[in-house]
Design a protein around this motif. Sequence first.
Motif, short mmCIF file in Angstrom:
data_model
loop_
_atom_site.label_atom_id
_atom_site.label_comp_id
_atom_site.label_asym_id
_atom_site.label_seq_id
_atom_site.Cartn_x
_atom_site.Cartn_y
_atom_site.Cartn_z
N ILE A 53 11.46 44.23 -2.30
CA ILE A 53 11.12 43.00 -2.04
C ILE A 53 10.70 42.28 -3.27
CG2 ILE A 53 9.27 43.01 -1.31
CD1 ILE A 53 11.52 41.09 1.06
N ASP A 54 9.77 43.26 -3.76
CA ASP A 54 9.07 42.40 -5.36
C ASP A 54 9.08 42.94 -6.63
OD1 ASP A 54 6.15 42.35 -3.12
OD2 ASP A 54 6.04 43.56 -3.31
N ARG A 55 10.36 42.94 -6.98
CA ARG A 55 11.16 42.85 -7.88
C ARG A 55 12.16 42.29 -8.33
NH1 ARG A 55 15.22 48.54 -9.76
NH2 ARG A 55 15.36 48.04 -11.76
N ARG A 56 11.75 41.03 -9.37
CA ARG A 56 12.56 40.13 -9.95
C ARG A 56 13.55 40.61 -10.54
NH1 ARG A 56 8.80 34.91 -10.82
NH2 ARG A 56 7.23 35.54 -8.94
N GLY A 57 14.60 40.12 -11.13
CA GLY A 57 15.84 40.40 -11.53
C GLY A 57 16.40 41.51 -11.72
N GLY A 58 15.82 42.83 -11.17
CA GLY A 58 16.55 43.94 -11.12
C GLY A 58 17.71 44.75 -10.30
N TYR A 59 18.14 43.28 -9.77
CA TYR A 59 19.14 44.44 -9.76
C TYR A 59 20.86 43.58 -10.24
CZ TYR A 59 16.16 46.20 -6.03
OH TYR A 59 14.92 46.67 -5.57
N ALA A 60 21.46 43.65 -10.25
CA ALA A 60 22.84 43.38 -10.24
C ALA A 60 23.70 42.66 -9.39
CB ALA A 60 23.87 44.73 -11.27
N VAL A 61 24.16 41.62 -9.51
CA VAL A 61 24.47 40.76 -8.50
C VAL A 61 25.65 41.31 -7.78
CG1 VAL A 61 25.74 38.57 -7.85
CG2 VAL A 61 24.08 38.56 -9.44
N GLY A 62 26.66 42.04 -8.58
CA GLY A 62 28.41 42.21 -8.27
C GLY A 62 27.96 43.61 -7.12
N GLU A 63 26.33 44.30 -6.90
CA GLU A 63 26.40 45.86 -6.63
C GLU A 63 25.84 45.45 -4.95
OE1 GLU A 63 26.72 48.84 -7.18
OE2 GLU A 63 27.00 48.14 -9.18
N PHE A 64 25.46 43.34 -5.15
CA PHE A 64 25.30 43.60 -4.01
C PHE A 64 25.74 42.66 -3.40
CE2 PHE A 64 21.91 45.92 -5.51
CZ PHE A 64 21.44 46.25 -4.49
N TRP A 65 26.87 41.39 -3.59
CA TRP A 65 27.47 40.08 -3.79
C TRP A 65 28.59 39.70 -4.24
CZ3 TRP A 65 23.85 36.95 -0.50
CH2 TRP A 65 23.07 37.20 -0.26
N GLU A 66 29.46 39.50 -3.25
CA GLU A 66 31.38 38.87 -4.00
C GLU A 66 30.65 37.43 -3.62
OE1 GLU A 66 33.55 39.59 -0.27
OE2 GLU A 66 33.33 42.24 -0.18
N PRO A 67 31.18 37.23 -4.92
CA PRO A 67 31.37 35.62 -5.11
C PRO A 67 32.61 35.24 -4.40
CG PRO A 67 32.03 37.59 -7.20
CD PRO A 67 31.76 37.62 -6.15
N ILE A 68 32.42 34.05 -4.15
CA ILE A 68 33.61 33.20 -3.31
C ILE A 68 34.18 32.08 -4.16
CG2 ILE A 68 34.40 32.29 -1.04
CD1 ILE A 68 31.58 33.14 -0.21
N ALA A 69 35.65 32.30 -4.35
CA ALA A 69 36.14 31.00 -5.28
C ALA A 69 36.71 29.93 -4.30
CB ALA A 69 37.20 31.60 -6.31
N ALA A 70 36.18 29.13 -4.82
CA ALA A 70 36.85 27.73 -4.80
C ALA A 70 38.65 27.89 -3.84
CB ALA A 70 36.28 25.68 -5.79
N ARG A 71 39.08 27.37 -2.89
CA ARG A 71 39.69 27.16 -2.21
C ARG A 71 40.23 25.62 -2.55
NH1 ARG A 71 41.85 29.92 1.90
NH2 ARG A 71 42.18 27.71 2.76
N PRO A 72 42.15 25.27 -2.80
CA PRO A 72 42.56 24.27 -3.04
C PRO A 72 42.34 23.30 -1.60
CG PRO A 72 44.15 25.58 -3.55
CD PRO A 72 42.86 27.27 -3.05
N ASP A 73 41.82 23.43 -0.73
CA ASP A 73 41.37 22.69 0.12
C ASP A 73 40.58 22.05 0.44
OD1 ASP A 73 41.01 24.80 1.50
OD2 ASP A 73 42.44 24.77 3.46
#
Length: 368
Positions: free
Chosen positions: A229-249
């Motif tokens: 919790i006290d570590r800044r900038g220490g983790y790669a996004v892809g290890e913890f999150w899936e990006p969500i692309a915009a849908r046409p609708d």
Amino acid sequence: MPFTLPPDANGILPDRMIAAMADAGLILPEYPFVESQIQPASLDLRLGATAYRVRASFLPGPDATVAERIDELKLHEIDLSDGAVLETNCVYIVPLLESLALPPEIVAAANPKSSTGRLDVFTRVIADGTRSFDMIGAGYHGPLYAEISPRTFPVLLREGSRLSQVRFRTGDAVLDADELDALHASERLVDSDDTDFVNGVALSVDLSGEQAHGFVGYRAKRHTGVIDIDRRGGYAVGEFWEPIAARPDASLILDPGEFYILASKEAVQVPPDYAAEMVPFDPLVGEFRVHYAGFFDPGFGYAGAGGEGSRAVLEVRSREVPFILEHGQIVGRLVYEKMLARPSAMYGQRIGSNYQAQGLKLSKHFRL
């Protein structure tokens, strides 16, 4: 030094008054405050040295102390002196390093810090003899405790870690619809010409993808590694999150139990003489919760403090059923209150503010 309020005081206490409360013995830290612990309109609360794993969440009620309930419900103790991991879907109670001796005219309200909410760490503050979370009544004298339940990621915490913050207020300084309309006319609270001001400034969700290069948010992954919790900038996004692309609708189906980071369609400003708070859940707009961390400090998104309007990041969890969000759908309301005085430093000025001029943004723990 005695602490006094101006005659007919009405509003949220700013940073220098919070410091004066501590000097007068109304806030009692076990150790001296650390740098940036006093924010423009709030005080960060620090964890103590011991976490108690308990069977279930609880409120002490008017005739009991939190310590008494911990003795009844604790499963084991965890030493946080050198750091320890709190596991997901467990409930922990941690005594805080700050206690209070409030005068009869001041109440306190707590909320998770922004970075805490964006990690899906559910945390609330409890006081002795209370019937509600995060609310500390006028005249309260006693200790404070944090209830902590990591929902998605296991987290590494230690004594002194800061998950929650507390605001102090006197009187009722919430702006009504007419006052919000007038303030918006002079200060442009959001970049919209048809804003609804009933019960606060209405905020809607951005699912267009136009603000974030075709993406609308992130969905948290399961079964990840531990986050310090006290570590800044220490983790790669892809290890913890899936990006969500915009849908046409321009829609998004929320899966029950999943955790999402989205952003508001509107860019928000909080003028220097005001503070704001996101209403966390409105059952009238759908079966989901928006925004665990609700405090917006004076100067958030404000041009004079280095912002040009900042998106409100929405921490979203669906309830029992799948739910379709659509672009522009109202998902929450931002309640504005008057400050008792302008803070010495606004959000974004000299205090290491992480989210000034933000768009869609994860917590400070991740590097893009």
